[in-house]
Design an enzyme around this catalytic site. Structure first.
Site, PDB file in Angstrom:
ATOM      1  N   ARG A  19       0.580  -1.125   0.550  1.00 36.66           N
ATOM      2  CA  ARG A  19       0.009  -0.179  -0.291  1.00 36.66           C
ATOM      3  C   ARG A  19       1.335   1.261   0.016  1.00 36.66           C
ATOM      4  NH1 ARG A  19      -3.730  -1.005   4.415  1.00 36.66           N
ATOM      5  NH2 ARG A  19      -2.304  -2.882   5.407  1.00 36.66           N
ATOM      6  N   LYS A  26       8.625  -0.467   2.316  1.00 31.03           N
ATOM      7  CA  LYS A  26       8.108   0.313   3.746  1.00 31.03           C
ATOM      8  C   LYS A  26       8.470   0.729   4.706  1.00 31.03           C
ATOM      9  CE  LYS A  26       4.448  -1.641   6.098  1.00 31.03           C
ATOM     10  NZ  LYS A  26       3.404  -1.664   6.444  1.00 31.03           N
ATOM     11  N   GLU A 160      -8.806 -11.430  15.394  1.00 26.92           N
ATOM     12  CA  GLU A 160      -8.491 -10.508  14.179  1.00 26.92           C
ATOM     13  C   GLU A 160      -9.747 -10.216  14.155  1.00 26.92           C
ATOM     14  OE1 GLU A 160      -5.406  -9.680  12.867  1.00 26.92           O
ATOM     15  OE2 GLU A 160      -4.826 -10.710  15.295  1.00 26.92           O
ATOM     16  N   LYS A 339      28.599  24.373   1.956  1.00 26.25           N
ATOM     17  CA  LYS A 339      28.903  23.474   2.063  1.00 26.25           C
ATOM     18  C   LYS A 339      30.876  22.914   2.483  1.00 26.25           C
ATOM     19  CE  LYS A 339      30.939  21.291  -1.137  1.00 26.25           C
ATOM     20  NZ  LYS A 339      30.967  20.751  -1.958  1.00 26.25           N
ATOM     21  N   TYR A 354      28.536  31.990  -1.378  1.00 30.68           N
ATOM     22  CA  TYR A 354      28.487  31.327  -1.840  1.00 30.68           C
ATOM     23  C   TYR A 354      29.936  30.216  -1.807  1.00 30.68           C
ATOM     24  CZ  TYR A 354      29.320  25.831  -3.361  1.00 30.68           C
ATOM     25  OH  TYR A 354      29.741  24.566  -3.023  1.00 30.68           O
ATOM     26  N   ALA A 368      29.540  40.780   0.774  1.00 27.68           N
ATOM     27  CA  ALA A 368      28.427  40.342  -0.124  1.00 27.68           C
ATOM     28  C   ALA A 368      28.688  39.468  -1.274  1.00 27.68           C
ATOM     29  CB  ALA A 368      27.556  41.374  -0.553  1.00 27.68           C
ATOM     30  N   TYR A 375      34.515  24.314  -8.171  1.00 27.29           N
ATOM     31  CA  TYR A 375      34.166  23.184  -8.739  1.00 27.29           C
ATOM     32  C   TYR A 375      34.251  23.559 -10.330  1.00 27.29           C
ATOM     33  CZ  TYR A 375      31.478  19.048 -10.008  1.00 27.29           C
ATOM     34  OH  TYR A 375      31.239  17.353 -11.280  1.00 27.29           O
TER      35      TYR A 375
HETATM   36  C1  UD1 Z   1      -0.809  -7.076  12.905  1.00 31.24           C
HETATM   37  C2  UD1 Z   1      -1.547  -8.389  14.279  1.00 31.24           C
HETATM   38  C3  UD1 Z   1      -2.981  -7.646  14.814  1.00 31.24           C
HETATM   39  C4  UD1 Z   1      -3.239  -6.479  15.089  1.00 31.24           C
HETATM   40  C5  UD1 Z   1      -2.154  -5.928  14.094  1.00 31.24           C
HETATM   41  C6  UD1 Z   1      -1.770  -4.514  14.713  1.00 31.24           C
HETATM   42  C7  UD1 Z   1      -0.978 -10.908  13.958  1.00 31.24           C
HETATM   43  C8  UD1 Z   1      -1.886 -11.829  13.091  1.00 31.24           C
HETATM   44  N1  UD1 Z   1      -2.074  -9.475  13.780  1.00 31.24           N
HETATM   45  O1  UD1 Z   1      -2.393  -7.431  12.145  1.00 31.24           O
HETATM   46  O2  UD1 Z   1      -4.683  -8.079  15.765  1.00 31.24           O
HETATM   47  O3  UD1 Z   1      -3.753  -5.712  15.295  1.00 31.24           O
HETATM   48  O4  UD1 Z   1      -0.763  -6.420  13.508  1.00 31.24           O
HETATM   49  O5  UD1 Z   1      -0.782  -3.431  13.542  1.00 31.24           O
HETATM   50  O6  UD1 Z   1       0.006 -10.387  13.977  1.00 31.24           O
HETATM   51  N2  UD1 Z   1       5.216 -10.153   8.664  1.00 31.24           N
HETATM   52  C9  UD1 Z   1       6.283 -10.062   8.774  1.00 31.24           C
HETATM   53  N3  UD1 Z   1       6.164 -11.519   8.265  1.00 31.24           N
HETATM   54  C10 UD1 Z   1       4.842 -11.743   7.825  1.00 31.24           C
HETATM   55  C11 UD1 Z   1       3.492 -11.538   7.990  1.00 31.24           C
HETATM   56  C12 UD1 Z   1       3.697 -10.085   8.850  1.00 31.24           C
HETATM   57  O7  UD1 Z   1       7.672 -10.243   8.569  1.00 31.24           O
HETATM   58  O8  UD1 Z   1       4.660 -13.066   7.454  1.00 31.24           O
HETATM   59  C13 UD1 Z   1       5.297  -8.401   9.682  1.00 31.24           C
HETATM   60  C14 UD1 Z   1       4.733  -6.918   8.433  1.00 31.24           C
HETATM   61  O9  UD1 Z   1       5.520  -6.621   8.170  1.00 31.24           O
HETATM   62  C15 UD1 Z   1       4.431  -6.048  10.121  1.00 31.24           C
HETATM   63  C16 UD1 Z   1       3.863  -7.096  10.750  1.00 31.24           C
HETATM   64  O10 UD1 Z   1       4.446  -8.400  10.613  1.00 31.24           O
HETATM   65  O11 UD1 Z   1       5.329  -6.022  10.515  1.00 31.24           O
HETATM   66  C17 UD1 Z   1       2.190  -7.675  10.723  1.00 31.24           C
HETATM   67  O12 UD1 Z   1       1.712  -7.846   9.657  1.00 31.24           O
HETATM   68  P1  UD1 Z   1       0.976  -7.219   9.576  1.00 31.24           P
HETATM   69  O13 UD1 Z   1       0.034  -8.867   8.450  1.00 31.24           O
HETATM   70  O14 UD1 Z   1       0.906  -5.727   8.847  1.00 31.24           O
HETATM   71  O15 UD1 Z   1      -0.335  -7.214  10.985  1.00 31.24           O
HETATM   72  P2  UD1 Z   1      -1.491  -6.962  10.394  1.00 31.24           P
HETATM   73  O16 UD1 Z   1      -2.840  -8.035   9.440  1.00 31.24           O
HETATM   74  O17 UD1 Z   1      -1.628  -5.864  10.627  1.00 31.24           O
END
Ligand code: UD1
Ligand code: CA
Length: 455
Positions: A19, A26, A160, A339, A354, A368, A375
């Site tokens: 996203r 990210k 969840e 710089k 500069y 001034a 360069y």
């Molecule tokens: C997760 C939580 C949810 C919470 C929310 C808060 C779980 C199952 N759910 O949901 O309860 O309210 O965060 O923001 O934990 N990631 C990995 N590998 C994976 C999956 C995730 O590294 O296979 C990392 C993502 O990069 C991220 C974090 O884990 O930093 C959370 O993953 P994401 O898929 O965003 O979880 P949510 O659905 O937001």
């Protein structure tokens, strides 16, 4: 909290971040001038966690490099497939197997979490809990896991959104994602997590019910919603930036910095500000800046990678670029760019100038419109200006060149050769004057024009 407890923090940074609509992963997007991953690693360090594991996605050498830059002793693990948060934690199973008292799980896209909150989670474990989850009361709980509690306020389960009943969805207390788990039991409990849920993922949140089934207590530690803001898109990135900037401004003011309009001043996470510094409105301070006591940064200035000495004044409308080092009481005025240059004590560079790749001696006065021509299109060269030198307005100093201490450079000079100390150099057309020349010129030309009209 007893400092004898050994902690391991696992930072999950394997998300795809679709996203964000970005070529940059990210967790490398920046808040207050440093990556979100770096913020989380800083909070982990602040909480006294000595062992750190970072879980990255496949082929993400850039994320690995940033993790090692910010936490050189961190171990990094690759999660080959994205099968859920518990699966991601288990990518670091070798680190877990090494043993710890407190296993902490953090998300790298939750950059505003503080060391104090991580400590609070650890304290819950020290007090006997098997699992402690960070919760917050969500203004809009949609999309978050809900924290289900019993009458005594103990955590019973985390549900969840996609798996929750209508009654559970009405709960406002949400899972922030941060969790502390008893290190002695963690490997066993994580191994029991399955994927029979709406998304078919291995949910870390299932660990609450597993710990309880083993007779251990689960607790909620409540944080403010602004601290647990998760960044999934650029709008949330800007929201996180706003929270981070407010924190930095408040911390600066609490430490003795005056800001006339703090909401217009932008700082970086690593900005160092002394006592009685004044920052006027609309100043942007990028990474790597330190400003010593009593310095004044006037309005509309931009600083990055620069140091400003005690009592120095900058701007308005000044730009300090990386490597600008201003000593005590130096003065840099409007429309001046500096710089990679040292400006010694009391030197003045007041207008429209500069200065690049230069050393300016103490109490030198740079007129001034002075330009260091540093360069040639291929290489950069240095300009050295001795102490007490005076550079007349609108001079061009063609580097490499040295102006000796106490020397005078006449206005409008183009200086291409070194100038000895205390000398005067004038490197411009010599002035000459012919008395009455203009009047006779006008008379001659007027006569010619009149003659041309007649014919
Ligand atoms: C997760 C939580 C949810 C919470 C929310 C808060 C779980 C199952 N759910 O949901 O309860 O309210 O965060 O923001 O934990 N990631 C990995 N590998 C994976 C999956 C995730 O590294 O296979 C990392 C993502 O990069 C991220 C974090 O884990 O930093 C959370 O993953 P994401 O898929 O965003 O979880 P949510 O659905 O937001
Ligand atoms: Ca998320």
């Amino acid at each position: 909290m007893s400092s004898s407890r050994k902690a391991l923090a696992i930072v999950l940074a394997a998300g795809e971040g679709t996203r964000m609509k970005s070529d940059t992963p990210k967790v490398l997007h920046q808040v207050a001038g440093r990556s979100m991953l770096a913020h989380v690693l800083a909070a982990v360090a602040e909480a006294g966690v000595e062992t750190i594991a970072v879980v990255v996605g496949p082929g993400r050498e850039d994320v690995t490099a940033e993790a090692l830059k910010r936490a050189p002793h961190a171990q990094t693990f690759v999660q080959a497939e994205r099968l859920g948060t518990a699966h991601a934690v288990l990518a670091a199973r070798a680190a877990i197997a090494a043993g710890c008292d407190d296993l902490l799980v953090l998300f790298a896209d939750t950059p505003l979490v503080t060391g104090a909150t991580i400590r609070a989670l650890r304290e819950a474990l020290a007090a006997g809990a098997g699992v402690a989850a960070l919760g917050f009361s969500a203004a809009d709980p949609f999309g978050y896991g809900r924290l289900l509690q019993d009458e005594a306020g103990r955590l019973v389960a985390i549900r969840e959104e996609k798996d929750a009943s209508a009654a559970e969805r009405a709960i406002r207390l949400c899972n922030a994602g941060l969790m502390a788990i008893d290190g002695a039991a963690a490997a066993d409990w994580l191994g029991q997590i399955g994927n029979s849920n709406a998304k078919g993922e291995f949910y870390l949140t299932d660990i609450v019910e597993i710990a309880r089934a083993c007779g251990r207590e689960a607790r909620v530690v409540v944080a403010d919603e602004t601290e647990v803001l998760g960044v999934n898109d650029r709008i949330q990135l800007a929201q996180a930036e706003a929270v981070a900037q407010n924190r930095l401004r408040r911390a600066a003011m609490a430490a003795g910095v005056t800001m006339i309009a703090p909401e217009t001043v932008f700082l970086s996470a690593d900005t160092v500000l002394g006592r009685d510094v004044t920052i006027e409105p609309h100043v942007v301070i990028g990474p790597g800046v330190s400003i010593a006591d009593k310095a004044v940064i006037h309005a509309f200035s931009h600083l990055e990678g620069a140091s400003v000495g005690q009592g120095a004044t900058i701007g308005p409308f000044a730009r300090l670029r990386p490597g600008a080092a201003l000593a005590e009481a130096a003065k840099v005025g409007n429309f001046v760019e500096i710089k990679n240059a040292n400006v010694a004590k009391g030197a003045k560079v007041n207008h429209l100038t500069y200065i690049g790749d230069a050393d300016i001696g103490a109490n030198a006065n740079i007129g001034a419109g002075t330009i260091t021509c540093n360069y040639d299109g291929f290489f950069k060269y240095r300009t050295e200006i001795g102490e007490n030198a005076f550079i007349g307005s609108n001079s061009a100093l063609v580097a490499p060149v040295k102006i000796g201490a106490g020397a005078y450079v006449g206005s409008g000079s183009v200086v291409t050769k070194d100038v000895r100390g205390d000398a005067l150099v004038v490197a411009r057309g010599r002035q000459m004057e012919k008395a009455g020349w203009a009047a006779s010129f006008r008379a001659i030309q007027a006569e010619r024009k009149a003659a041309a009209k007649k014919s």
